[in-house]
Design an enzyme around this catalytic site. Structure first.
Site, PDB file in Angstrom:
ATOM      1  N   CYS A  88      -5.198   3.010   4.296  1.00 23.09           N
ATOM      2  CA  CYS A  88      -5.669   3.215   5.669  1.00 23.09           C
ATOM      3  C   CYS A  88      -6.955   4.039   5.641  1.00 23.09           C
ATOM      4  O   CYS A  88      -7.123   4.932   4.826  1.00 23.09           O
ATOM      5  CB  CYS A  88      -4.670   3.932   6.572  1.00 23.09           C
ATOM      6  SG  CYS A  88      -3.104   3.102   6.722  1.00 23.09           S
ATOM      7  N   ARG A 134      -9.939   0.422   2.182  1.00 25.79           N
ATOM      8  CA  ARG A 134      -8.707   1.206   2.154  1.00 25.79           C
ATOM      9  C   ARG A 134      -7.530   0.479   2.806  1.00 25.79           C
ATOM     10  O   ARG A 134      -6.406   0.986   2.824  1.00 25.79           O
ATOM     11  CB  ARG A 134      -8.913   2.545   2.867  1.00 25.79           C
ATOM     12  CG  ARG A 134     -10.026   3.373   2.283  1.00 25.79           C
ATOM     13  CD  ARG A 134     -10.187   4.668   3.021  1.00 25.79           C
ATOM     14  NE  ARG A 134      -8.998   5.482   2.905  1.00 25.79           N
ATOM     15  CZ  ARG A 134      -8.726   6.287   1.890  1.00 25.79           C
ATOM     16  NH1 ARG A 134      -9.592   6.398   0.908  1.00 25.79           N
ATOM     17  NH2 ARG A 134      -7.626   6.983   1.845  1.00 25.79           N
ATOM     18  N   TRP A 180      -3.458  -0.201   6.286  1.00 24.03           N
ATOM     19  CA  TRP A 180      -2.680  -0.869   5.241  1.00 24.03           C
ATOM     20  C   TRP A 180      -1.234  -0.534   5.579  1.00 24.03           C
ATOM     21  O   TRP A 180      -0.814   0.612   5.482  1.00 24.03           O
ATOM     22  CB  TRP A 180      -3.066  -0.330   3.867  1.00 24.03           C
ATOM     23  CG  TRP A 180      -2.459  -1.097   2.740  1.00 24.03           C
ATOM     24  CD1 TRP A 180      -2.937  -2.239   2.169  1.00 24.03           C
ATOM     25  CD2 TRP A 180      -1.254  -0.770   2.031  1.00 24.03           C
ATOM     26  NE1 TRP A 180      -2.102  -2.651   1.161  1.00 24.03           N
ATOM     27  CE2 TRP A 180      -1.065  -1.767   1.048  1.00 24.03           C
ATOM     28  CE3 TRP A 180      -0.316   0.246   2.121  1.00 24.03           C
ATOM     29  CZ2 TRP A 180       0.015  -1.769   0.179  1.00 24.03           C
ATOM     30  CZ3 TRP A 180       0.765   0.252   1.258  1.00 24.03           C
ATOM     31  CH2 TRP A 180       0.922  -0.757   0.305  1.00 24.03           C
ATOM     32  N   ASN A 195      -3.353   8.318   8.448  1.00 28.09           N
ATOM     33  CA  ASN A 195      -3.277   7.677   7.137  1.00 28.09           C
ATOM     34  C   ASN A 195      -2.205   8.418   6.341  1.00 28.09           C
ATOM     35  O   ASN A 195      -2.327   9.617   6.144  1.00 28.09           O
ATOM     36  CB  ASN A 195      -4.659   7.790   6.472  1.00 28.09           C
ATOM     37  CG  ASN A 195      -4.652   7.565   4.967  1.00 28.09           C
ATOM     38  OD1 ASN A 195      -5.496   8.078   4.265  1.00 28.09           O
ATOM     39  ND2 ASN A 195      -3.720   6.816   4.471  1.00 28.09           N
ATOM     40  N   GLY A 196      -1.141   7.708   5.960  1.00 27.91           N
ATOM     41  CA  GLY A 196      -0.075   8.370   5.198  1.00 27.91           C
ATOM     42  C   GLY A 196       1.288   7.933   5.699  1.00 27.91           C
ATOM     43  O   GLY A 196       1.408   6.916   6.395  1.00 27.91           O
ATOM     44  N   GLU A 201      -6.508  -6.621 -18.446  1.00 29.81           N
ATOM     45  CA  GLU A 201      -7.418  -6.396 -17.314  1.00 29.81           C
ATOM     46  C   GLU A 201      -7.969  -7.731 -16.788  1.00 29.81           C
ATOM     47  O   GLU A 201      -8.077  -7.924 -15.579  1.00 29.81           O
ATOM     48  CB  GLU A 201      -8.548  -5.453 -17.764  1.00 29.81           C
ATOM     49  CG  GLU A 201      -9.642  -5.189 -16.760  1.00 29.81           C
ATOM     50  CD  GLU A 201      -9.177  -4.574 -15.436  1.00 29.81           C
ATOM     51  OE1 GLU A 201      -8.025  -4.142 -15.332  1.00 29.81           O
ATOM     52  OE2 GLU A 201      -9.995  -4.559 -14.501  1.00 29.81           O
ATOM     53  N   LYS A 260      -7.463  -9.076 -12.989  1.00 29.22           N
ATOM     54  CA  LYS A 260      -8.581  -9.457 -12.107  1.00 29.22           C
ATOM     55  C   LYS A 260      -8.317 -10.825 -11.485  1.00 29.22           C
ATOM     56  O   LYS A 260      -8.539 -11.032 -10.305  1.00 29.22           O
ATOM     57  CB  LYS A 260      -9.918  -9.516 -12.869  1.00 29.22           C
ATOM     58  CG  LYS A 260     -10.533  -8.217 -13.282  1.00 29.22           C
ATOM     59  CD  LYS A 260     -11.154  -7.407 -12.172  1.00 29.22           C
ATOM     60  CE  LYS A 260     -10.179  -6.505 -11.505  1.00 29.22           C
ATOM     61  NZ  LYS A 260      -9.786  -5.290 -12.035  1.00 29.22           N
ATOM     62  N   GLU A 289      -5.487 -10.597  -8.874  1.00 24.60           N
ATOM     63  CA  GLU A 289      -5.841  -9.823  -7.676  1.00 24.60           C
ATOM     64  C   GLU A 289      -6.653 -10.618  -6.672  1.00 24.60           C
ATOM     65  O   GLU A 289      -6.416 -10.533  -5.476  1.00 24.60           O
ATOM     66  CB  GLU A 289      -6.700  -8.614  -8.069  1.00 24.60           C
ATOM     67  CG  GLU A 289      -5.940  -7.445  -8.622  1.00 24.60           C
ATOM     68  CD  GLU A 289      -6.872  -6.302  -9.002  1.00 24.60           C
ATOM     69  OE1 GLU A 289      -6.573  -5.171  -8.640  1.00 24.60           O
ATOM     70  OE2 GLU A 289      -7.915  -6.541  -9.668  1.00 24.60           O
ATOM     71  N   HIS A 298       6.207 -14.958 -29.389  1.00 26.79           N
ATOM     72  CA  HIS A 298       7.537 -14.444 -28.998  1.00 26.79           C
ATOM     73  C   HIS A 298       7.851 -14.748 -27.549  1.00 26.79           C
ATOM     74  O   HIS A 298       8.626 -14.032 -26.923  1.00 26.79           O
ATOM     75  CB  HIS A 298       7.597 -12.938 -29.267  1.00 26.79           C
ATOM     76  CG  HIS A 298       7.395 -12.588 -30.705  1.00 26.79           C
ATOM     77  ND1 HIS A 298       8.318 -12.886 -31.674  1.00 26.79           N
ATOM     78  CD2 HIS A 298       6.347 -12.016 -31.342  1.00 26.79           C
ATOM     79  CE1 HIS A 298       7.863 -12.486 -32.858  1.00 26.79           C
ATOM     80  NE2 HIS A 298       6.664 -11.960 -32.680  1.00 26.79           N
ATOM     81  N   LYS A 339      -7.821  -0.473  -1.969  1.00 22.75           N
ATOM     82  CA  LYS A 339      -8.541   0.135  -3.088  1.00 22.75           C
ATOM     83  C   LYS A 339      -7.945   1.475  -3.464  1.00 22.75           C
ATOM     84  O   LYS A 339      -7.907   1.853  -4.622  1.00 22.75           O
ATOM     85  CB  LYS A 339     -10.008   0.318  -2.686  1.00 22.75           C
ATOM     86  CG  LYS A 339     -10.851   0.921  -3.767  1.00 22.75           C
ATOM     87  CD  LYS A 339     -11.965   0.004  -4.160  1.00 22.75           C
ATOM     88  CE  LYS A 339     -12.600   0.361  -5.461  1.00 22.75           C
ATOM     89  NZ  LYS A 339     -12.096  -0.437  -6.561  1.00 22.75           N
TER      90      LYS A 339
HETATM   91  C1  G6P Z   1      -5.365   0.054  -6.608  1.00 23.85           C
HETATM   92  C2  G6P Z   1      -6.670  -0.683  -6.762  1.00 23.85           C
HETATM   93  C3  G6P Z   1      -6.974  -0.895  -8.236  1.00 23.85           C
HETATM   94  C4  G6P Z   1      -6.946   0.420  -8.986  1.00 23.85           C
HETATM   95  C5  G6P Z   1      -5.637   1.179  -8.771  1.00 23.85           C
HETATM   96  C6  G6P Z   1      -5.720   2.595  -9.294  1.00 23.85           C
HETATM   97  O1  G6P Z   1      -4.330  -0.770  -6.994  1.00 23.85           O
HETATM   98  O2  G6P Z   1      -6.635  -1.908  -6.075  1.00 23.85           O
HETATM   99  O3  G6P Z   1      -8.244  -1.492  -8.373  1.00 23.85           O
HETATM  100  O4  G6P Z   1      -7.120   0.183 -10.351  1.00 23.85           O
HETATM  101  O5  G6P Z   1      -5.358   1.267  -7.368  1.00 23.85           O
HETATM  102  O6  G6P Z   1      -6.653   3.305  -8.545  1.00 23.85           O
HETATM  103  P1  G6P Z   1      -7.451   4.553  -9.038  1.00 23.85           P
HETATM  104  O7  G6P Z   1      -8.354   4.901  -7.894  1.00 23.85           O
HETATM  105  O8  G6P Z   1      -6.437   5.625  -9.294  1.00 23.85           O
HETATM  106  O9  G6P Z   1      -8.199   4.197 -10.263  1.00 23.85           O
END
Ligand code: G6P
Length: 615
Positions: free
Chosen positions: A2, A27, A75, A101-102, A488, A492, A495, A511, A610
């Protein structure tokens, strides 16, 4: 999660709040809403969906004038993302309005109590409970808004960054934070409130970052009074001068923030090592390490805690730190670590990695580690973030704002910082020779140019993306330093294109995942020359003989894999420990182009946010 924005001052609040919300959409973007006060009337418009949806709705629903405004981009946690659950929320009388937010964890008990006292609720949110609790305190105790917010918050359990406005006292906004970030922009007779500084950066460079457990009463023309929520102590607020500029938070000609951020990596990496890596003197300067060298270098163990992409950077760092500094490393998901009674001793150094510096689980892991006496070192991107302030020492990545939800430059700059740290420790401990140390520095200095080279594969990657965009599954394989890169790469793709993807250590394929391979299955294999090359080539053979489609990331000039793979993407040669900084580039581009071709919202993928400030 949020984003919240507020304004009180002399200009029209609406454009400030609207633009602020657009900047904070990273956010969360389940719903959006704005409340405005025009001197007589408090008006509100809110809707499920994005800020762009809100704009058209709001402008047809209410007049946009007023010099006080509160806005929210959500969010969803409590209550599905619909119009009613969107913020802001009014109190029953309609006098108070809140953005939050929270999570208020004990909202249910509070709600029952308020219901008994005659309050009614339109939404399923915890936030509507809080605003009515504040209203109840004002009524029952006859106190002003600031005091009422304080009394109400002392009855809550949970996390919040809130802003509250009372239309009967229209010259003030009351804000408070615990566990969710909140910045106050201080202008000339005007004030801004936001989850980060991006909504107000074009108006002022002066900001107060509230600490956890603090609240502020912001009075038009009068200023900001900060106090502790618990015991009412007055706090002298520290006004920080921000380094951020507008250009950094705009797209700069790219179609998406993600693409811009991918292309920023050469500069971001050099910004990360600039001033730290003194190649000619054979030195690495990192204040956070230098000032605590004995403590860090004598650690019996490093425990890395992080989430998401930052956790993947932690896995790369495990290889680097063990290799160069010879200190055992464990890499933990912060969310698991914090809840499993981990063994932590005073001889441990915990390294917390977080782009945003706000991730709730990482924060909780840090607090736990500190309680147990460990020294905590933070690697954050956002300057002044909660994690950077909670840790004992740290190093910023200096990647600049990362706005695309899928993390890119944060990953490579986190690896850069942690590599410098490993080299520095290795040199101090004598676990790396001077010549090797020097060679690493020289090679690191060449990385930005090599990343630029790697970015040139864009056209080829678009061709690959077009070919495989309709796949429903995809496998990513790598070994050693490039195993975390495979994880990673898969993350990506998941996501932003919503294609199921798995990252695996190449040798583990036999395996289990090998059972999935058929002529429909694209397999991305990282097969750079340094690091188990022959073994990876054997894995490629195994995939080929089962008719899997092979997209190989190879070192420039490789011929052997070219004969086996359906596509090869070359990256420049470098030392093994630095290959993740290059091999990750084509994987970022691949996921980007597939998502664009599938028409997905690259910068704001569904259900994600994010900055994850809830557990
Ligand atoms: C969320 C974001 C990711 C990020 C993760 C950790 O899931 O979408 O892109 O890697 O949080 O966030 P941070 O700010 O702690 O790296």
């Amino acid at each position: 999660m949020c984003g919240i924005v507020g304004y009180i001052g002399h200009r029209d609040a609406y454009p400030v709040v609207l633009k602020g919300l657009q900047r904070l959409e990273y956010r969360g973007y389940d719903s959006a809403g704005i409340a405005l006060f025009d001197g007589a009337e408090l008006k509100m418009s809110k809707t499920k969906g994005k800020v762009a949806d809100l704009k058209s709705r709001l402008e047809s629903e209410i007049s946009t004038n007023g010099t006080v405004g509160l806005g929210h981009t959500r969010w969803a946690t409590h209550g599905e993302p619909n119009d009613v659950n969107s913020h802001p929320h009014y109190s029953n009388s309609g006098d108070l309005v809140i953005i939050h937010n929270g999570i208020i964890e004990n909202y249910d008990a509070l709600k029952k109590e308020l219901k008994k006292r005659g309050y009614t609720f339109k939404s399923d949110t915890d936030t509507e409970v809080l605003v009515n609790l504040i209203e109840d305190v004002i009524k029952e105790e006859g106190v002003k808004l600031g005091k009422a917010v304080q009394i109400a918050l002392n009855q809550t359990v949970g996390a919040y960054a809130i802003a509250v406005f009372n239309k009967t006292k229209p010259d003030e906004i009351v804000v408070a934070r615990l566990g969710s970030p909140l910045a106050i922009g201080v202008g000339e007779d005007e004030f801004f409130v936001a989850s980060d500084a991006s909504p107000f950066i074009e108006f002022t460079n002066n900001a107060i970052y509230l600490e956890d457990g603090e609240m502020a009463v912001i009075r038009r023309n009068k200023g900001v009074k900060v106090r502790k929520i618990k015991d009412d102590t007055l706090v002298d607020p520290y006004i920080q001068e921000l380094q951020l500029n507008l250009e950094q938070i705009e797209k700069g000609g790219f179609d998406h923030f993600m693409l811009k951020e991918i292309h920023e990596q050469p500069n971001a990496i050099s910004d990360t090592y600039r001033g730290r890596m003194l190649v000619e003197q054979g030195l690495i300067r990192m204040a956070g390490v230098d000032d605590n060298m004995e403590r860090i270098a004598n650690a019996k163990r490093f425990i890395i805690v992080a989430c998401g992409t930052s956790w993947h950077a932690g896995l790369v760092a495990e290889y680097i730190l063990e290799d160069l500094a010879r200190i055992p490393v464990e890499v933990e998901y912060a969310s698991e670590f914090r809840y499993r009674n981990p063994i932590i001793t005073e001889n441990d150094v915990v390294i917390a990695i977080s782009q945003s510096g706000e991730t709730a689980d990482t924060m909780a892991a840090i607090k736990l580690a500190k309680e147990k006496g460990a020294f905590v070192f933070g690697v954050c991107n956002v300057v002044g973030s909660s994690i950077s302030r909670e840790t004992n020492a740290g190093a910023y990545t200096h990647a600049g704002p990362e706005i695309g939800v899928a993390s890119t430059k944060a990953f490579t700059t986190q690896i850069t910082v942690l590599t410098l740290m490993a080299l520095k420790l290795g040199k101090f401990k004598g676990t790396i020779s001077i010549s090797d140390f020097q060679f690493h520095l020289q090679e690191m200095e060449r990385i930005p140019e090599k990343v630029k080279q790697a970015l040139k594969s864009d056209a080829l990657i678009q061709e690959i993306a077009d070919k495989y965009k309709d796949a429903t599954n995809c496998l990513y394989l790598g070994r050693g330093y490039n195993f975390p890169v495979a994880l990673e790469g898969a993350l990506k793709l998941k996501e932003i294109s919503y294609i199921h993807a798995e990252g695996y250590p190449a040798a583990e394929m036999k395996h289990g995942p090998i059972a999935l391979i058929d002529e429909q299955m694209p397999v991305v294999v990282i097969a750079t020359k340094k690091g188990h090359y022959e073994k990876v080539v054997s894995n490629i053979q195994e995939i080929k003989s089962r008719k899997g489609k092979i997209i190989a990331i190879v070192t420039e000039g490789d011929e052997e894999v070219r004969e086996l793979a359906d596509y090869v993407v070359e990256v420049p040669e470098t030392i093994e420990s630095l290959t993740p900084l290059l091999t990750t580039i084509p994987l970022q581009l691949l996921s980007y182009h597939i998502a664009v071709m599938l028409g997905k919202n690259v910068d704001q993928p569904r259900n994600l946010a994010k900055s994850v400030t809830v557990e």
